[in-house]
Design a protein around this motif. Structure first.
Motif, PDB file in Angstrom:
ATOM      1  N   GLN A 157       1.419   3.840  -3.181  1.00 25.17           N
ATOM      2  CA  GLN A 157       1.081   5.250  -2.984  1.00 25.17           C
ATOM      3  C   GLN A 157       2.297   6.121  -3.289  1.00 25.17           C
ATOM      4  O   GLN A 157       2.177   7.184  -3.894  1.00 25.17           O
ATOM      5  N   GLN A 183       0.832  -1.208   0.000  1.00 22.58           N
ATOM      6  CA  GLN A 183       0.000   0.000   0.000  1.00 22.58           C
ATOM      7  C   GLN A 183       0.866   1.257   0.000  1.00 22.58           C
ATOM      8  O   GLN A 183       0.664   2.164  -0.814  1.00 22.58           O
ATOM      9  N   TYR A 184       1.837   1.312   0.906  1.00 20.11           N
ATOM     10  CA  TYR A 184       2.668   2.514   0.998  1.00 20.11           C
ATOM     11  C   TYR A 184       3.557   2.661  -0.232  1.00 20.11           C
ATOM     12  O   TYR A 184       3.760   3.776  -0.722  1.00 20.11           O
ATOM     13  N   ASN A 221       3.245   6.259  -7.096  1.00 18.69           N
ATOM     14  CA  ASN A 221       2.302   7.046  -7.887  1.00 18.69           C
ATOM     15  C   ASN A 221       2.119   8.468  -7.373  1.00 18.69           C
ATOM     16  O   ASN A 221       1.298   9.214  -7.920  1.00 18.69           O
ATOM     17  N   CYS A 222       2.854   8.838  -6.323  1.00 19.87           N
ATOM     18  CA  CYS A 222       2.654  10.154  -5.710  1.00 19.87           C
ATOM     19  C   CYS A 222       3.146  11.260  -6.637  1.00 19.87           C
ATOM     20  O   CYS A 222       4.246  11.201  -7.188  1.00 19.87           O
ATOM     21  N   ASN A 273      -4.188   4.478   5.500  1.00 22.16           N
ATOM     22  CA  ASN A 273      -2.955   4.022   6.140  1.00 22.16           C
ATOM     23  C   ASN A 273      -3.110   3.946   7.650  1.00 22.16           C
ATOM     24  O   ASN A 273      -2.636   2.995   8.289  1.00 22.16           O
ATOM     25  N   ALA A 280      -4.610   2.771  -2.957  1.00 19.20           N
ATOM     26  CA  ALA A 280      -3.688   3.761  -3.504  1.00 19.20           C
ATOM     27  C   ALA A 280      -4.474   4.591  -4.507  1.00 19.20           C
ATOM     28  O   ALA A 280      -4.430   4.356  -5.708  1.00 19.20           O
ATOM     29  N   ASP A 335      -5.844   8.476   1.186  1.00 16.53           N
ATOM     30  CA  ASP A 335      -4.852   7.414   1.363  1.00 16.53           C
ATOM     31  C   ASP A 335      -4.273   7.414   2.767  1.00 16.53           C
ATOM     32  O   ASP A 335      -4.058   6.348   3.357  1.00 16.53           O
TER      33      ASP A 335
END
Length: 280
Positions: free
Chosen positions: A45, A41-42, A48-49, A145, A134, A141
Protein backbone atom coordinates in the motif's frame (compact mmCIF):
# COMPACT_ATOMS: atom_id res chain seq x y z
CA UNK A 1 15.95 2.02 1.22
CA UNK A 2 15.83 -0.51 4.04
CA UNK A 3 18.53 -1.08 6.60
CA UNK A 4 18.66 -4.00 9.01
CA UNK A 5 19.53 -3.42 12.66
CA UNK A 6 20.82 -6.41 14.63
CA UNK A 7 18.76 -5.74 17.76
CA UNK A 8 15.16 -6.91 17.82
CA UNK A 9 12.41 -4.38 18.50
CA UNK A 10 11.61 -6.16 21.78
CA UNK A 11 13.36 -8.91 23.74
CA UNK A 12 12.53 -12.46 22.70
CA UNK A 13 13.38 -15.05 25.33
CA UNK A 14 11.67 -18.37 26.12
CA UNK A 15 11.74 -20.30 29.40
CA UNK A 16 12.04 -23.72 27.76
CA UNK A 17 11.85 -25.39 24.31
CA UNK A 18 8.35 -26.29 23.11
CA UNK A 19 8.13 -27.58 19.50
CA UNK A 20 4.33 -27.82 19.66
CA UNK A 21 4.05 -24.14 20.53
CA UNK A 22 6.53 -23.34 17.76
CA UNK A 23 4.16 -24.98 15.31
CA UNK A 24 1.17 -23.04 16.69
CA UNK A 25 3.05 -19.74 16.43
CA UNK A 26 3.51 -20.40 12.72
CA UNK A 27 -0.11 -19.26 12.31
CA UNK A 28 0.63 -15.71 13.45
CA UNK A 29 3.79 -15.69 11.34
CA UNK A 30 2.69 -17.10 7.96
CA UNK A 31 -1.07 -17.54 8.27
CA UNK A 32 -3.74 -15.47 6.54
CA UNK A 33 -3.71 -12.86 9.31
CA UNK A 34 -0.11 -13.32 10.39
CA UNK A 35 2.72 -10.81 10.52
CA UNK A 36 3.86 -11.66 6.98
CA UNK A 37 0.46 -10.59 5.68
CA UNK A 38 0.30 -7.23 7.42
CA UNK A 39 3.96 -6.60 6.56
CA UNK A 40 3.35 -7.12 2.85
CA UNK A 41 -0.04 -5.41 2.88
CA UNK A 42 1.19 -2.17 4.44
CA UNK A 43 4.38 -2.09 2.37
CA UNK A 44 2.59 -2.61 -0.93
CA UNK A 45 0.00 0.00 0.00
CA UNK A 46 2.87 2.34 0.85
CA UNK A 47 4.92 1.53 -2.26
CA UNK A 48 1.91 2.30 -4.45
CA UNK A 49 0.53 5.25 -2.47
CA UNK A 50 -0.03 8.44 -4.47
CA UNK A 51 -1.05 11.79 -3.12
CA UNK A 52 -0.74 12.97 0.46
CA UNK A 53 2.61 11.94 1.84
CA UNK A 54 1.44 11.48 5.44
CA UNK A 55 -0.51 8.35 4.48
CA UNK A 56 2.44 6.89 2.60
CA UNK A 57 4.76 7.70 5.48
CA UNK A 58 2.45 6.04 8.03
CA UNK A 59 2.08 2.93 5.87
CA UNK A 60 5.84 2.64 5.41
CA UNK A 61 6.46 3.19 9.13
CA UNK A 62 4.08 0.44 10.19
CA UNK A 63 5.01 -1.90 7.33
CA UNK A 64 8.67 -1.62 8.25
CA UNK A 65 7.85 -2.30 11.90
CA UNK A 66 6.07 -5.46 10.78
CA UNK A 67 9.28 -6.67 9.11
CA UNK A 68 10.76 -6.54 12.60
CA UNK A 69 7.82 -8.50 13.98
CA UNK A 70 8.42 -11.24 11.43
CA UNK A 71 12.03 -11.44 12.61
CA UNK A 72 10.89 -11.53 16.25
CA UNK A 73 8.58 -14.48 15.55
CA UNK A 74 11.30 -16.33 13.65
CA UNK A 75 13.59 -15.85 16.67
CA UNK A 76 10.83 -17.04 19.00
CA UNK A 77 10.17 -20.15 16.92
CA UNK A 78 13.88 -20.94 16.72
CA UNK A 79 14.27 -20.74 20.50
CA UNK A 80 11.23 -22.95 21.02
CA UNK A 81 12.82 -25.52 18.69
CA UNK A 82 16.23 -25.52 20.37
CA UNK A 83 17.35 -29.10 20.97
CA UNK A 84 14.70 -30.73 18.79
CA UNK A 85 15.91 -33.54 16.53
CA UNK A 86 14.51 -36.30 14.31
CA UNK A 87 15.42 -38.75 17.11
CA UNK A 88 13.26 -36.78 19.53
CA UNK A 89 10.27 -37.07 17.24
CA UNK A 90 10.80 -40.81 16.79
CA UNK A 91 11.11 -41.28 20.53
CA UNK A 92 7.94 -39.30 21.12
CA UNK A 93 5.94 -41.98 19.37
CA UNK A 94 7.03 -44.49 22.06
CA UNK A 95 6.44 -42.40 25.16
CA UNK A 96 3.00 -40.76 25.64
CA UNK A 97 4.42 -38.20 28.06
CA UNK A 98 7.09 -37.09 25.60
CA UNK A 99 4.58 -37.21 22.76
CA UNK A 100 2.50 -34.60 24.53
CA UNK A 101 5.37 -32.15 24.01
CA UNK A 102 7.36 -33.41 21.02
CA UNK A 103 4.72 -35.38 19.12
CA UNK A 104 3.15 -32.27 17.67
CA UNK A 105 6.32 -30.93 16.11
CA UNK A 106 6.02 -29.66 12.57
CA UNK A 107 8.20 -32.07 10.50
CA UNK A 108 9.13 -29.17 8.22
CA UNK A 109 10.89 -27.49 11.15
CA UNK A 110 13.26 -30.46 11.02
CA UNK A 111 13.29 -31.26 7.31
CA UNK A 112 13.01 -27.89 5.61
CA UNK A 113 14.05 -25.00 7.85
CA UNK A 114 16.58 -26.60 10.18
CA UNK A 115 14.76 -25.52 13.35
CA UNK A 116 13.75 -22.10 12.06
CA UNK A 117 10.55 -20.25 11.23
CA UNK A 118 8.82 -20.88 7.92
CA UNK A 119 6.65 -18.73 5.63
CA UNK A 120 3.72 -21.07 6.32
CA UNK A 121 0.76 -21.33 8.66
CA UNK A 122 0.42 -23.79 11.54
CA UNK A 123 -0.59 -26.59 9.17
CA UNK A 124 2.32 -26.02 6.80
CA UNK A 125 0.30 -24.25 4.10
CA UNK A 126 2.59 -21.71 2.37
CA UNK A 127 1.93 -18.00 2.79
CA UNK A 128 -0.03 -16.62 -0.16
CA UNK A 129 0.22 -13.19 -1.74
CA UNK A 130 -3.54 -13.20 -2.30
CA UNK A 131 -3.94 -12.62 1.45
CA UNK A 132 -3.01 -8.95 1.05
CA UNK A 133 -5.16 -6.01 -0.03
CA UNK A 134 -3.60 -3.02 -1.77
CA UNK A 135 -6.34 -1.48 -3.90
CA UNK A 136 -5.12 2.09 -4.28
CA UNK A 137 -8.24 3.38 -2.50
CA UNK A 138 -7.12 4.73 0.86
CA UNK A 139 -10.36 4.23 2.80
CA UNK A 140 -10.90 0.71 1.45
CA UNK A 141 -7.31 -0.19 2.31
CA UNK A 142 -7.42 1.33 5.80
CA UNK A 143 -10.54 -0.68 6.57
CA UNK A 144 -8.77 -3.82 5.39
CA UNK A 145 -5.85 -2.91 7.64
CA UNK A 146 -8.12 -2.55 10.65
CA UNK A 147 -9.64 -5.94 9.86
CA UNK A 148 -6.20 -7.56 9.50
CA UNK A 149 -4.97 -6.13 12.81
CA UNK A 150 -8.18 -7.20 14.56
CA UNK A 151 -7.87 -10.79 13.37
CA UNK A 152 -4.13 -10.91 14.04
CA UNK A 153 -4.46 -9.58 17.58
CA UNK A 154 -7.26 -12.04 18.24
CA UNK A 155 -5.04 -14.96 17.25
CA UNK A 156 -2.10 -13.75 19.36
CA UNK A 157 -4.47 -13.36 22.34
CA UNK A 158 -5.61 -16.96 21.87
CA UNK A 159 -2.01 -18.14 21.66
CA UNK A 160 -1.22 -16.23 24.86
CA UNK A 161 -3.58 -18.51 26.78
CA UNK A 162 -2.14 -21.65 25.15
CA UNK A 163 1.19 -21.35 26.96
CA UNK A 164 2.43 -20.80 30.52
CA UNK A 165 5.91 -19.86 29.30
CA UNK A 166 6.39 -16.39 30.78
CA UNK A 167 9.13 -15.53 28.30
CA UNK A 168 6.82 -16.26 25.37
CA UNK A 169 3.99 -14.41 27.08
CA UNK A 170 6.19 -11.35 27.55
CA UNK A 171 6.85 -11.26 23.81
CA UNK A 172 3.15 -11.72 23.08
CA UNK A 173 2.24 -8.86 25.43
CA UNK A 174 4.47 -6.52 23.44
CA UNK A 175 2.89 -7.69 20.19
CA UNK A 176 -0.62 -7.34 21.60
CA UNK A 177 0.15 -3.79 22.70
CA UNK A 178 1.53 -2.84 19.29
CA UNK A 179 -1.42 -4.47 17.51
CA UNK A 180 -3.75 -2.45 19.72
CA UNK A 181 -1.98 0.77 18.78
CA UNK A 182 -2.07 -0.14 15.10
CA UNK A 183 -5.82 -0.56 15.37
CA UNK A 184 -5.99 2.94 16.85
CA UNK A 185 -3.93 4.25 13.91
CA UNK A 186 -6.19 2.73 11.29
CA UNK A 187 -9.29 3.93 13.16
CA UNK A 188 -7.95 7.49 13.14
CA UNK A 189 -7.08 7.32 9.44
CA UNK A 190 -10.51 5.88 8.63
CA UNK A 191 -12.23 8.62 10.62
CA UNK A 192 -10.27 11.34 8.84
CA UNK A 193 -10.94 9.91 5.40
CA UNK A 194 -14.65 9.43 6.14
CA UNK A 195 -14.96 13.04 7.32
CA UNK A 196 -13.23 14.24 4.19
CA UNK A 197 -14.88 12.10 1.53
CA UNK A 198 -17.82 10.26 3.09
CA UNK A 199 -18.30 6.78 4.54
CA UNK A 200 -19.02 4.84 1.33
CA UNK A 201 -16.27 3.48 -0.91
CA UNK A 202 -15.59 4.75 -3.51
CA UNK A 203 -16.63 8.32 -2.73
CA UNK A 204 -15.94 9.20 -6.36
CA UNK A 205 -19.11 7.31 -7.38
CA UNK A 206 -21.79 9.38 -5.61
CA UNK A 207 -25.33 8.19 -4.78
CA UNK A 208 -26.78 10.40 -7.51
CA UNK A 209 -24.92 8.34 -10.09
CA UNK A 210 -26.97 5.32 -9.04
CA UNK A 211 -30.00 7.08 -10.57
CA UNK A 212 -33.09 4.84 -10.44
CA UNK A 213 -31.33 2.36 -8.18
CA UNK A 214 -31.07 4.72 -5.20
CA UNK A 215 -33.99 3.18 -3.23
CA UNK A 216 -32.12 -0.13 -3.10
CA UNK A 217 -29.37 1.60 -1.13
CA UNK A 218 -31.60 1.79 1.97
CA UNK A 219 -33.62 -1.45 1.90
CA UNK A 220 -32.92 -4.32 4.27
CA UNK A 221 -34.20 -7.52 2.65
CA UNK A 222 -35.26 -10.12 5.21
CA UNK A 223 -34.08 -13.32 3.51
CA UNK A 224 -33.98 -15.69 6.48
CA UNK A 225 -36.56 -17.12 8.87
CA UNK A 226 -37.83 -14.77 11.54
CA UNK A 227 -37.56 -10.99 11.76
CA UNK A 228 -34.91 -10.58 14.47
CA UNK A 229 -32.69 -8.68 12.04
CA UNK A 230 -35.22 -5.83 12.15
CA UNK A 231 -34.09 -5.04 15.68
CA UNK A 232 -30.67 -3.76 14.60
CA UNK A 233 -29.77 -0.14 13.78
CA UNK A 234 -28.89 -1.31 10.26
CA UNK A 235 -32.58 -1.87 9.50
CA UNK A 236 -34.22 1.27 10.90
CA UNK A 237 -33.13 4.89 11.16
CA UNK A 238 -30.87 6.97 8.98
CA UNK A 239 -27.86 6.02 6.90
CA UNK A 240 -24.51 7.04 8.47
CA UNK A 241 -24.04 9.79 5.90
CA UNK A 242 -27.60 11.11 6.38
CA UNK A 243 -28.47 10.53 2.75
CA UNK A 244 -31.58 8.44 3.37
CA UNK A 245 -33.75 6.37 5.72
CA UNK A 246 -33.60 2.60 6.06
CA UNK A 247 -36.63 0.50 5.12
CA UNK A 248 -37.13 -3.05 6.43
CA UNK A 249 -38.60 -5.32 3.76
CA UNK A 250 -40.16 -8.16 5.73
CA UNK A 251 -41.24 -10.26 2.72
CA UNK A 252 -39.09 -9.23 -0.23
CA UNK A 253 -40.19 -10.13 -3.75
CA UNK A 254 -37.78 -10.85 -6.60
CA UNK A 255 -37.73 -8.01 -9.12
CA UNK A 256 -35.84 -9.71 -11.93
CA UNK A 257 -36.66 -12.19 -14.67
CA UNK A 258 -36.12 -15.94 -14.89
CA UNK A 259 -32.85 -16.49 -16.78
CA UNK A 260 -33.29 -18.07 -20.21
CA UNK A 261 -29.79 -18.59 -21.62
CA UNK A 262 -29.12 -19.88 -25.11
CA UNK A 263 -28.09 -23.52 -25.45
CA UNK A 264 -24.47 -23.72 -26.68
CA UNK A 265 -23.38 -25.24 -29.96
CA UNK A 266 -23.59 -29.03 -30.02
CA UNK A 267 -19.86 -29.19 -30.73
CA UNK A 268 -19.36 -28.54 -27.01
CA UNK A 269 -20.96 -31.96 -26.26
CA UNK A 270 -23.18 -30.63 -23.48
CA UNK A 271 -26.10 -33.08 -23.93
CA UNK A 272 -28.57 -30.25 -23.36
CA UNK A 273 -31.92 -29.68 -25.06
CA UNK A 274 -33.65 -26.40 -25.56
CA UNK A 275 -36.36 -25.76 -22.99
CA UNK A 276 -38.79 -23.02 -23.68
CA UNK A 277 -39.46 -20.71 -20.75
CA UNK A 278 -43.05 -19.51 -20.64
CA UNK A 279 -43.42 -15.81 -20.19
CA UNK A 280 -45.70 -14.53 -17.47
Amino acid sequence: MFRHQKELQFEVKVDRPDPMLARQIQEVLGGQFGEMTVMMQYLFQGFNCRGEEKYKDMLMDIGTEEIGHVEMLCSLISQLLDGASPEDQAEAAKDPATAAIMGGINPQHLLVSGLGGLPTNSNGVPWNGSYIVASGNLLADMRSNLHAESQGRLQVARLYHMTKDEGVRATFRKMLARDRYHQYQWMEAIKELEEKNGVVVPASFPPEAEKESQPEAYEFWNLSEGTESEEGPWATGSAPDGSGEYVYIKDPIAKGQIPNPEVPNTALHHDLTRKKVLSK
